[in-house]
Design an enzyme around this catalytic site. Structure first.
Site, PDB file in Angstrom:
ATOM      1  N   GLY A  47      44.990  67.863  34.615  1.00 14.56           N
ATOM      2  CA  GLY A  47      43.557  67.604  34.675  1.00 14.56           C
ATOM      3  C   GLY A  47      43.231  66.717  35.858  1.00 14.56           C
ATOM      4  O   GLY A  47      44.090  65.985  36.355  1.00 14.56           O
ATOM      5  N   GLN A  52      38.521  61.017  41.175  1.00 12.74           N
ATOM      6  CA  GLN A  52      39.921  60.895  41.613  1.00 12.74           C
ATOM      7  C   GLN A  52      40.134  61.452  43.018  1.00 12.74           C
ATOM      8  O   GLN A  52      41.162  61.177  43.635  1.00 12.74           O
ATOM      9  CB  GLN A  52      40.863  61.602  40.634  1.00 12.74           C
ATOM     10  CG  GLN A  52      40.931  60.906  39.276  1.00 12.74           C
ATOM     11  CD  GLN A  52      41.915  61.613  38.369  1.00 12.74           C
ATOM     12  OE1 GLN A  52      41.575  62.611  37.733  1.00 12.74           O
ATOM     13  NE2 GLN A  52      43.143  61.130  38.328  1.00 12.74           N
ATOM     14  N   CYS A  89      48.434  59.465  34.407  1.00 16.55           N
ATOM     15  CA  CYS A  89      47.265  59.772  35.218  1.00 16.55           C
ATOM     16  C   CYS A  89      47.707  59.916  36.666  1.00 16.55           C
ATOM     17  O   CYS A  89      48.504  59.101  37.144  1.00 16.55           O
ATOM     18  CB  CYS A  89      46.257  58.633  35.081  1.00 16.55           C
ATOM     19  SG  CYS A  89      44.774  58.872  36.074  1.00 16.55           S
ATOM     20  N   LEU A  90      47.202  60.938  37.339  1.00 20.09           N
ATOM     21  CA  LEU A  90      47.576  61.151  38.740  1.00 20.09           C
ATOM     22  C   LEU A  90      47.145  59.978  39.615  1.00 20.09           C
ATOM     23  O   LEU A  90      47.705  59.783  40.694  1.00 20.09           O
ATOM     24  CB  LEU A  90      46.961  62.461  39.264  1.00 20.09           C
ATOM     25  CG  LEU A  90      47.503  63.743  38.616  1.00 20.09           C
ATOM     26  CD1 LEU A  90      46.709  64.955  39.093  1.00 20.09           C
ATOM     27  CD2 LEU A  90      48.985  63.939  38.898  1.00 20.09           C
ATOM     28  N   HIS A 131      40.335  62.227  28.428  1.00 17.03           N
ATOM     29  CA  HIS A 131      40.850  61.466  29.577  1.00 17.03           C
ATOM     30  C   HIS A 131      39.993  61.723  30.826  1.00 17.03           C
ATOM     31  O   HIS A 131      39.592  60.787  31.519  1.00 17.03           O
ATOM     32  CB  HIS A 131      42.310  61.894  29.813  1.00 17.03           C
ATOM     33  CG  HIS A 131      42.989  61.256  30.990  1.00 17.03           C
ATOM     34  ND1 HIS A 131      44.104  60.464  30.862  1.00 17.03           N
ATOM     35  CD2 HIS A 131      42.732  61.316  32.318  1.00 17.03           C
ATOM     36  CE1 HIS A 131      44.490  60.052  32.073  1.00 17.03           C
ATOM     37  NE2 HIS A 131      43.672  60.558  32.967  1.00 17.03           N
ATOM     38  N   GLU A 132      39.703  62.989  31.089  1.00 19.52           N
ATOM     39  CA  GLU A 132      38.952  63.326  32.310  1.00 19.52           C
ATOM     40  C   GLU A 132      37.494  62.885  32.203  1.00 19.52           C
ATOM     41  O   GLU A 132      36.915  62.405  33.176  1.00 19.52           O
ATOM     42  CB  GLU A 132      39.044  64.825  32.624  1.00 19.52           C
ATOM     43  CG  GLU A 132      40.450  65.389  32.796  1.00 19.52           C
ATOM     44  CD  GLU A 132      41.353  64.588  33.715  1.00 19.52           C
ATOM     45  OE1 GLU A 132      40.846  63.882  34.607  1.00 19.52           O
ATOM     46  OE2 GLU A 132      42.580  64.631  33.517  1.00 19.52           O
ATOM     47  N   HIS A 135      37.049  59.324  33.032  1.00 18.90           N
ATOM     48  CA  HIS A 135      37.030  59.025  34.475  1.00 18.90           C
ATOM     49  C   HIS A 135      35.600  59.030  35.024  1.00 18.90           C
ATOM     50  O   HIS A 135      35.293  58.294  35.965  1.00 18.90           O
ATOM     51  CB  HIS A 135      37.836  60.078  35.255  1.00 18.90           C
ATOM     52  CG  HIS A 135      39.304  59.788  35.368  1.00 18.90           C
ATOM     53  ND1 HIS A 135      39.796  58.642  35.940  1.00 18.90           N
ATOM     54  CD2 HIS A 135      40.389  60.516  35.004  1.00 18.90           C
ATOM     55  CE1 HIS A 135      41.132  58.680  35.922  1.00 18.90           C
ATOM     56  NE2 HIS A 135      41.511  59.800  35.349  1.00 18.90           N
TER      57      HIS A 135
HETATM   58 ZN    ZN Z   1      43.445  60.366  34.999  1.00 19.67          ZN
END
Ligand code: ZN
Length: 163
Positions: A47, A52, A89-90, A131-132, A135
């Protein structure tokens, strides 16, 4: 196809800002969504949210192995249950931790053309949606983390979400 640079937590406060609602469903939006998907797949994530990649627009992309989902202006309609699992998380490389997330959620939003869509999912898909969407409101999973995933949980972590 274009890979965008993923913003890391601590390097840029853009991850702490609120993203704006998308009003224009134009080619630029389509390009952003295409680039987000490319960037997510390149990074082996499940995701990615627009902040991000440094864009404060309410857009997310996900793929938990069941195909690509794009959502513009996503919101959770309802959630039920609770599961504590590790996630990553990326934007927070090299770290994982357990977070309590709903077991099942239904979200609604729009597609790239502005058409209303709904996505319902459980397990990893539900976790990833939450999660997304977090953000988009400047929330990073570490804010909700119960504990860091230690070596003891390493095996479990390998199976876990990365978004
Ligand atoms: Zn994330």
């Amino acid at each position: 196809m274009a890979i965008r640079k993923i913003v890391e937590l601590g390097r840029d406060d853009i991850l702490r800002k609120h993203s704006r609602k998308v009003e224009k469903f134009d080619r630029r939006l389509g390009q952003l969504l295409d680039d987000m998907a490319d960037t997510m797949y390149e990074a082996d994530g499940v995701g990615l949210a627009a902040p991000q990649v440094g864009v404060l627009k309410r857009c997310i992309v996900l793929d938990v192995g069941e195909g690509l989902i794009e959502m513009v202006n996503p919101e959770i309609l309802w959630a039920e249950g609770e599961v504590v699992e590790p996630e990553g998380c990326l934007s927070v490389p090299g770290r994982r931790g357990t977070v309590a997330r709903p077991e099942r959620v239904r979200a609604h939003g729009q597609d790239r053309k502005g058409k209303h869509i709904e996505v319902e999912g459980e397990g990893l898909l539900a976790r990833c949606l939450c999660h997304e969407i977090d953000h988009l409101d400047g929330i990073v999973y570490v804010d909700k983390m119960i504990e860091d995933v230690t070596d003891k949980l390493e095996e479990e972590a390998r199976e876990a979400a990365e978004g």
